[in-house]
Design an enzyme around this catalytic site. Structure first.
Site, PDB file in Angstrom:
ATOM      1  N   HIS A   1       0.825  -1.206   0.000  1.00  0.00           N
ATOM      2  CA  HIS A   1       0.000   0.000   0.000  1.00  0.00           C
ATOM      3  C   HIS A   1       0.857   1.253   0.000  1.00  0.00           C
ATOM      4  CE1 HIS A   1       0.971   1.068   4.152  1.00  0.00           C
ATOM      5  NE2 HIS A   1       0.921  -0.221   4.411  1.00  0.00           N
TER       6      HIS A   1
ATOM      7  N   GLU B   1      -2.778  -6.667   7.403  1.00  0.00           N
ATOM      8  CA  GLU B   1      -1.494  -6.584   8.091  1.00  0.00           C
ATOM      9  C   GLU B   1      -1.541  -7.367   9.409  1.00  0.00           C
ATOM     10  OE1 GLU B   1       1.541  -6.594   8.261  1.00  0.00           O
ATOM     11  OE2 GLU B   1       2.228  -4.535   7.944  1.00  0.00           O
TER      12      GLU B   1
END
Length: 375
Positions: free
Chosen positions: A185, A260
């Site tokens: 990201h 994550e």
């Protein structure tokens, strides 16, 4: 409480208007490892905050009972009212809440369930699910359920344009490889401060720098020709994926297995702050992949969900080019698996924000690494 398997239920609920459009969310974790085992959420029409919170508790307990009816369950909520009432210290006076409390007590024997209060910041996962459910309720929508194994995961249109639902068994690629473009990201304010930003933390959006990075990724040659962009559920990942999809015309699919790591109590801290405040815990975590940050998730749990998700990708997208927008730890775990590296290499692999790593995954389980950390 019994001495067998231990599960942790985190639940929340809310209402826009009290009463108003309401929804709940709950997550079930392995209490020892922090691994997410189930997620449930639902928009429930018009209700009060307290009724929605009880509905979240009830759904979480039922999900835990389905996983293991003999398990010890620790319930953690940021609603002091629900915790005190279910612990028997406060009376339940409202008729609707009394009925829901009775249903909750009937799910599992009293000796198997323990209730405790946690701050809202530590209940962010259930809070996020509940807010998405409230968004759906306010829009007159029902909750969209995902069939992504192994969790009971639900996602609304507020989270993604669609949900990845790969088949349980390989469809047979006839030897055609999957070309996978791994994208970390783009940057957030926490990325720029080098602060940990985990699965159930603040969930920041892209910074101005991050938005520029996402636009650059959308223009790069590697993402051209991709028919689908798969993303984690986290805001920074989704925003990066949406920038790519807007430029390429690809479909966006969401899969929570690419979220994550849950950094637990370390979330929001820099590495230096973690070392200073938790020296022993950090030392153990640095050397043993089965050790979790306090209140968080160990690397071995991240590896397991990445392996499941990667197997699903091979099965579903053989012969295709797919962009996968994810985070540092899942990306490194997949790259290590392709290279045959042990967990000791996890922190030695650099993946910058908005970088691209190119893999070719074959349906016989072999892999090729074509490029790493292109920026």
């Amino acid at each position: 409480m019994s001495g067998g398997r231990r599960l942790r239920v985190e639940a929340d609920g809310g209402s826009r208007g009290n009463p108003g459009p309401a929804g709940y969310g709950a997550v079930v974790k392995d209490a020892a490892t922090g691994e997410v085992l189930a997620e449930v959420a639902e928009s429930i029409g018009r209700a009060t905050n307290n009724v929605a919170e009880y509905r979240g508790l009830l759904a979480g307990l039922r999900a835990a009972a389905e996983l293991d009816p003999s398990a010890s369950v620790e319930v953690r909520m940021d609603s002091k009212l629900v915790v005190e009432q279910m612990s028997g210290r406060w009376q339940v006076k409202h008729a609707d809440m009394r009925r829901l409390a009775q249903e909750a007590r009937a799910v599992l024997p009293a000796g198997q369930v323990d209730y405790g209060w946690i701050p809202r910041a530590q209940n962010s996962h259930a809070d996020r699910l509940a807010n998405e459910a409230m968004d759906a309720a306010a829009a007159g929508r029902q909750w969209q359920r995902s069939t992504t194994a192994p969790t009971t995961t639900t996602t609304t249109a507020a989270t993604a344009s669609a949900v990845a639902t790969p088949p349980a068994a390989p469809a047979g690629g006839g030897g055609r490889p999957l070309d996978l473009v791994l994208v970390r990201h783009a940057s957030t304010s926490l990325t720029e401060q080098q602060r940990l930003s985990g699965r159930y933390g603040e969930d920041p959006e892209l910074s101005e720098t991050g938005r520029q990075e996402a636009r650059r990724v959308a223009e790069c040659a590697e993402v051209r020709g991709a028919g689908v962009v798969i993303t984690s559920t986290m805001r920074r990942s989704r925003q990066t994926a949406e920038a790519i999809a807007e430029r390429t015309g690809a479909q966006v699919l969401v899969d929570p297995q690419w979220d994550e790591t849950d950094f637990g109590d370390w979330d929001g801290s820099t590495a230096a702050e973690v070392v200073r405040r938790w020296p022993a815990e950090f030392a153990a975590w640095s050397t043993d992949p089965a050790v979790a940050p306090p209140g968080g998730e160990p690397l071995v749990a991240v590896e397991r969900r990445v392996q499941r998700a990667a197997a699903a990708l091979r099965a579903r997208w053989a012969g295709e080019r797919v962009v996968l927008v994810t985070h540092g730890d899942p990306l490194r775990a997949l790259l290590r698996e392709c290279l045959g590296c042990g967990s000791h290499m996890q922190r030695r692999i650099r993946v910058d924000p908005a970088s691209r790593t190119l893999l070719r995954l074959h349906d016989d389980g072999t892999s090729e690494v074509l490029a790493v950390n292109r920026v």
